[in-house]
Design a protein around this motif. Structure first.
Motif, PDB file in Angstrom:
ATOM      1  N   LYS A 181       1.046  -1.357   0.031  1.00 38.67           N
ATOM      2  CA  LYS A 181      -0.013   0.106   0.036  1.00 38.67           C
ATOM      3  C   LYS A 181       0.909   1.262  -0.028  1.00 38.67           C
ATOM      4  O   LYS A 181       0.429   2.113  -0.727  1.00 38.67           O
ATOM      5  CB  LYS A 181      -0.791   0.111   1.295  1.00 38.67           C
ATOM      6  CG  LYS A 181      -2.141  -0.794   1.153  1.00 38.67           C
ATOM      7  CD  LYS A 181      -3.194  -0.061   1.958  1.00 38.67           C
ATOM      8  CE  LYS A 181      -4.765  -0.511   1.903  1.00 38.67           C
ATOM      9  NZ  LYS A 181      -4.817  -1.823   2.475  1.00 38.67           N
ATOM     10  N   LYS A 182       1.858   1.235   0.826  1.00 36.11           N
ATOM     11  CA  LYS A 182       2.782   2.408   0.594  1.00 36.11           C
ATOM     12  C   LYS A 182       3.569   2.565  -0.591  1.00 36.11           C
ATOM     13  O   LYS A 182       3.613   4.025  -0.992  1.00 36.11           O
ATOM     14  CB  LYS A 182       4.097   2.090   1.936  1.00 36.11           C
ATOM     15  CG  LYS A 182       3.492   2.144   3.453  1.00 36.11           C
ATOM     16  CD  LYS A 182       3.497   3.833   3.521  1.00 36.11           C
ATOM     17  CE  LYS A 182       3.029   3.933   5.210  1.00 36.11           C
ATOM     18  NZ  LYS A 182       2.604   5.353   5.352  1.00 36.11           N
TER      19      LYS A 182
ATOM     20  N   GLN B 298       1.023   4.620  -2.544  1.00 36.55           N
ATOM     21  CA  GLN B 298       0.840   5.893  -1.748  1.00 36.55           C
ATOM     22  C   GLN B 298       1.917   6.839  -2.440  1.00 36.55           C
ATOM     23  O   GLN B 298       1.591   8.034  -2.789  1.00 36.55           O
ATOM     24  CB  GLN B 298       0.939   5.845  -0.437  1.00 36.55           C
ATOM     25  CG  GLN B 298      -0.256   6.425   0.468  1.00 36.55           C
ATOM     26  CD  GLN B 298       0.021   6.184   1.786  1.00 36.55           C
ATOM     27  OE1 GLN B 298      -0.010   4.951   2.295  1.00 36.55           O
ATOM     28  NE2 GLN B 298       0.289   7.050   2.708  1.00 36.55           N
ATOM     29  N   TYR B 299       2.848   6.178  -2.453  1.00 34.88           N
ATOM     30  CA  TYR B 299       4.273   6.866  -3.006  1.00 34.88           C
ATOM     31  C   TYR B 299       3.906   7.325  -4.618  1.00 34.88           C
ATOM     32  O   TYR B 299       4.600   8.340  -4.841  1.00 34.88           O
ATOM     33  CB  TYR B 299       5.386   5.668  -3.227  1.00 34.88           C
ATOM     34  CG  TYR B 299       6.728   6.488  -3.329  1.00 34.88           C
ATOM     35  CD1 TYR B 299       7.240   7.558  -2.573  1.00 34.88           C
ATOM     36  CD2 TYR B 299       7.395   5.884  -4.363  1.00 34.88           C
ATOM     37  CE1 TYR B 299       8.638   7.957  -3.055  1.00 34.88           C
ATOM     38  CE2 TYR B 299       8.678   6.282  -4.815  1.00 34.88           C
ATOM     39  CZ  TYR B 299       9.449   7.502  -3.918  1.00 34.88           C
ATOM     40  OH  TYR B 299      10.720   7.899  -4.255  1.00 34.88           O
TER      41      TYR B 299
ATOM     42  N   GLN C 218       1.303  10.353  -4.350  1.00 31.40           N
ATOM     43  CA  GLN C 218       1.385  11.585  -4.024  1.00 31.40           C
ATOM     44  C   GLN C 218       1.988  12.389  -5.042  1.00 31.40           C
ATOM     45  O   GLN C 218       2.603  12.242  -5.952  1.00 31.40           O
ATOM     46  CB  GLN C 218       2.400  11.472  -2.780  1.00 31.40           C
ATOM     47  CG  GLN C 218       3.858  11.242  -3.045  1.00 31.40           C
ATOM     48  CD  GLN C 218       4.615  11.003  -1.356  1.00 31.40           C
ATOM     49  OE1 GLN C 218       4.126  10.536  -0.787  1.00 31.40           O
ATOM     50  NE2 GLN C 218       5.965  10.992  -1.760  1.00 31.40           N
TER      51      GLN C 218
ATOM     52  N   GLN D 221       3.041  14.347   5.334  1.00 32.96           N
ATOM     53  CA  GLN D 221       4.089  13.133   5.753  1.00 32.96           C
ATOM     54  C   GLN D 221       4.387  12.334   4.299  1.00 32.96           C
ATOM     55  O   GLN D 221       3.705  11.773   3.810  1.00 32.96           O
ATOM     56  CB  GLN D 221       3.257  12.177   6.794  1.00 32.96           C
ATOM     57  CG  GLN D 221       4.324  11.147   7.210  1.00 32.96           C
ATOM     58  CD  GLN D 221       5.473  11.549   7.871  1.00 32.96           C
ATOM     59  OE1 GLN D 221       5.125  12.457   9.094  1.00 32.96           O
ATOM     60  NE2 GLN D 221       6.595  11.122   7.877  1.00 32.96           N
ATOM     61  N   GLU D 222       5.582  12.413   3.834  1.00 35.09           N
ATOM     62  CA  GLU D 222       5.871  11.977   2.665  1.00 35.09           C
ATOM     63  C   GLU D 222       6.272  10.497   2.667  1.00 35.09           C
ATOM     64  O   GLU D 222       6.995  10.173   3.840  1.00 35.09           O
ATOM     65  CB  GLU D 222       7.116  12.730   2.132  1.00 35.09           C
ATOM     66  CG  GLU D 222       6.699  13.933   1.373  1.00 35.09           C
ATOM     67  CD  GLU D 222       7.878  14.858   0.682  1.00 35.09           C
ATOM     68  OE1 GLU D 222       9.131  14.530   1.251  1.00 35.09           O
ATOM     69  OE2 GLU D 222       7.480  15.482  -0.384  1.00 35.09           O
ATOM     70  N   VAL D 223       6.044   9.531   1.892  1.00 33.72           N
ATOM     71  CA  VAL D 223       6.506   8.247   1.784  1.00 33.72           C
ATOM     72  C   VAL D 223       7.698   8.364   1.263  1.00 33.72           C
ATOM     73  O   VAL D 223       8.346   9.136   0.416  1.00 33.72           O
ATOM     74  CB  VAL D 223       5.582   7.279   0.851  1.00 33.72           C
ATOM     75  CG1 VAL D 223       5.716   6.215   0.832  1.00 33.72           C
ATOM     76  CG2 VAL D 223       4.230   7.544   1.200  1.00 33.72           C
ATOM     77  N   GLU D 224       8.772   7.388   1.994  1.00 43.69           N
ATOM     78  CA  GLU D 224      10.016   7.247   1.759  1.00 43.69           C
ATOM     79  C   GLU D 224      10.404   5.730   1.320  1.00 43.69           C
ATOM     80  O   GLU D 224      10.150   5.052   2.170  1.00 43.69           O
ATOM     81  CB  GLU D 224      10.897   7.797   2.773  1.00 43.69           C
ATOM     82  CG  GLU D 224      10.880   9.362   2.719  1.00 43.69           C
ATOM     83  CD  GLU D 224      11.943   9.986   3.737  1.00 43.69           C
ATOM     84  OE1 GLU D 224      13.180   9.456   3.287  1.00 43.69           O
ATOM     85  OE2 GLU D 224      11.690  10.871   4.241  1.00 43.69           O
TER      86      GLU D 224
ATOM     87  N   ASP E 215       9.817   2.993   4.230  1.00 47.77           N
ATOM     88  CA  ASP E 215       8.407   2.705   3.882  1.00 47.77           C
ATOM     89  C   ASP E 215       8.095   1.473   3.193  1.00 47.77           C
ATOM     90  O   ASP E 215       7.072   0.635   3.106  1.00 47.77           O
ATOM     91  CB  ASP E 215       7.416   3.601   3.250  1.00 47.77           C
ATOM     92  CG  ASP E 215       7.175   4.823   4.192  1.00 47.77           C
ATOM     93  OD1 ASP E 215       6.878   4.825   5.441  1.00 47.77           O
ATOM     94  OD2 ASP E 215       7.631   6.122   4.034  1.00 47.77           O
ATOM     95  N   PHE E 216       8.888   1.064   2.259  1.00 49.62           N
ATOM     96  CA  PHE E 216       8.975  -0.149   1.352  1.00 49.62           C
ATOM     97  C   PHE E 216      10.300  -0.674   1.071  1.00 49.62           C
ATOM     98  O   PHE E 216      10.818  -0.595  -0.040  1.00 49.62           O
ATOM     99  CB  PHE E 216       8.081  -0.243   0.156  1.00 49.62           C
ATOM    100  CG  PHE E 216       8.205   1.063  -0.629  1.00 49.62           C
ATOM    101  CD1 PHE E 216       9.112   0.977  -1.742  1.00 49.62           C
ATOM    102  CD2 PHE E 216       7.463   2.208  -0.530  1.00 49.62           C
ATOM    103  CE1 PHE E 216       9.192   1.941  -2.759  1.00 49.62           C
ATOM    104  CE2 PHE E 216       7.876   3.339  -1.621  1.00 49.62           C
ATOM    105  CZ  PHE E 216       8.514   3.154  -2.375  1.00 49.62           C
TER     106      PHE E 216
END
Ligand code: ATP
Ligand code: MG
Length: 360
Positions: A46-47, A50-51, A54, A96-99, A103-104
């Motif tokens: 999921k992350k 989301q990445y 965004q 909150q940025e996904v990194e 995050d993965f």
């Protein structure tokens, strides 16, 4: 207006199952000998989704691998925008940025391993490739040599967003995507000649038409038409139809020189959302099945005479005038552009007022 001047809009219903059969992981497993070497990463976390969704992304800063996309920028006069950053009016919203590394990290490593194994790749999700976002890469193609290029390309693409958010749009049995699993397909890069890509419309197990996929004029295609049609007939009737669960679909093929082999690039739903290129969907829907099972269909090519119709560049909605790009990099050019713009506007205003005076 008489009723004959209207063309009836022919309904072309498509089901979720038909769309699912056109996902790369499904159809490519039926015809492994006809596709380039590829790696499919299934059930993306999921992350990662989301990445991709965004606005703007943060590329991973890895200690022991170098990338032109993450090298530190050394400030000089040309790239010092410090006075922009200090602008008091700029509202900075905290998101909150996904990194990737946080995050993965596992998927990030798998992508790097896949790129090491395959070399450069052409990516796609379940159905769509990011053809609309090539402007973001320096080579202006979908060719990804490293993981940062994959991230940039996928994040910038509206076609990828379509897969993530509207995959079943228009399906007669509902468009809910709850629970849908996403795949990332990495296809080993092959330098393909766009002139030799064709789209084939198969309706109720019969080929009803085929078209060039790249809408430019190539003078050598016409005399090769019969050779192409023989290969298309063979792949549709001997390879695809015996295994594919649906009898109507749109097949994309590639026929490289010396024209003795044919490859499958994609299988798409037989639905209006698949681009019908040189045909119209009404035309395809209206073509009658062949009499006595003797199939004949048109392989439609761009002729010298109709090139003008297609002269606009594909995905041109993503392109901006060169002046604007240059101006965005240089404050002096912005001033010049603004000045020119003002001059044009005042000239237009003058012309409009003299027109209205003349009218009265
Ligand atoms: N392995 C590959 N190497 C290089 N380029 C490729 C490769 N596979 C496909 N392409 C190029 O990418 C283009 C788009 O690929 P594909 O047909 O899978 O995208 P798509 O999103 O399904 O397109 P459409 O929306 O038209 O159905 C192809 O027309 C081809 O030019
Ligand atoms: Mg496709």
């Amino acid at each position: 207006m008489s009723s004959q001047e209207y063309t009836t809009f022919i309904d072309i219903p498509v089901t979720r199952a038909q769309v699912e059969h056109c996902s790369y992981s499904f159809w490519s497993s039926l015809y492994p000998k006809y596709v380039p070497k590829s790696i499919v990463l299934k059930s993306l976390p999921k992350k990662f989704i989301q990445y991709l969704e965004q606005d703007g992304i943060k590329l991973p800063q890895e200690e022991n691998s170098r990338s032109v996309y993450t090298e530190e920028i050394i400030r000089n006069e040309d790239n010092d925008y410090s006075d922009w950053e200090d602008d008091e009016d700029t509202a900075t919203e905290f998101v909150q940025e996904v990194e990737p590394l946080i995050d993965f990290p596992e998927l990030h490593q798998k992508l790097k391993d896949a790129l090491n194994e395959l070399g450069a790749v052409a990516p796609k999700l379940n159905w769509s490739a990011p053809r609309d976002a090539t402007w973001i890469l320096p080579n202006n193609t979908m060719k990804c040599n490293e993981v940062n290029e994959l991230y940039l390309l996928l994040n910038a693409s509206n076609y990828i967003m379509h897969d993530l958010q509207r995959a079943f749009k228009g399906c007669v049995d509902g468009d809910d995507i709850k629970g849908l699993k996403f795949d990332l397909v990495l296809r080993q890069w092959c330098d393909m000649n766009p002139a030799l890509e064709f789209r084939v419309f198969v309706k109720n197990a019969h080929i009803v038409g085929a078209t060039q996929r790249d809408l430019n004029y190539y003078d050598y295609l016409d005399e090769l038409s019969d050779t192409f049609k023989d290969l298309i007939d063979e792949i549709v009737h001997d390879v695809v139809l015996p295994k594919f669960p649906d009898k109507s679909f749109v097949l994309d093929v590639y026929i490289p020189r010396p024209f003795n082999k044919i490859f499958i690039v994609d299988i798409n739903p037989f639905a209006r959302k698949t681009d019908s290129l040189l045909f119209s969907w009404n035309e395809i829907a209206a073509i009658a099945p062949p009499k006595n099972d003797v199939e004949d269909y048109e392989l439609r090519l761009v002729t010298r005479h109709n090139t003008g119709r297609f002269a606009s560049k594909e995905h041109s909605e993503n392109h901006v005038p060169q002046d604007l790009v240059e101006a965005s990099l240089n404050p002096e050019a912005i001033r010049e552009l603004t000045q020119k713009w003002k001059e044009l506007l005042s000239q237009q205003a003058k012309e409009e007022s003299s027109d209205s005076e003349n009218e009265t």
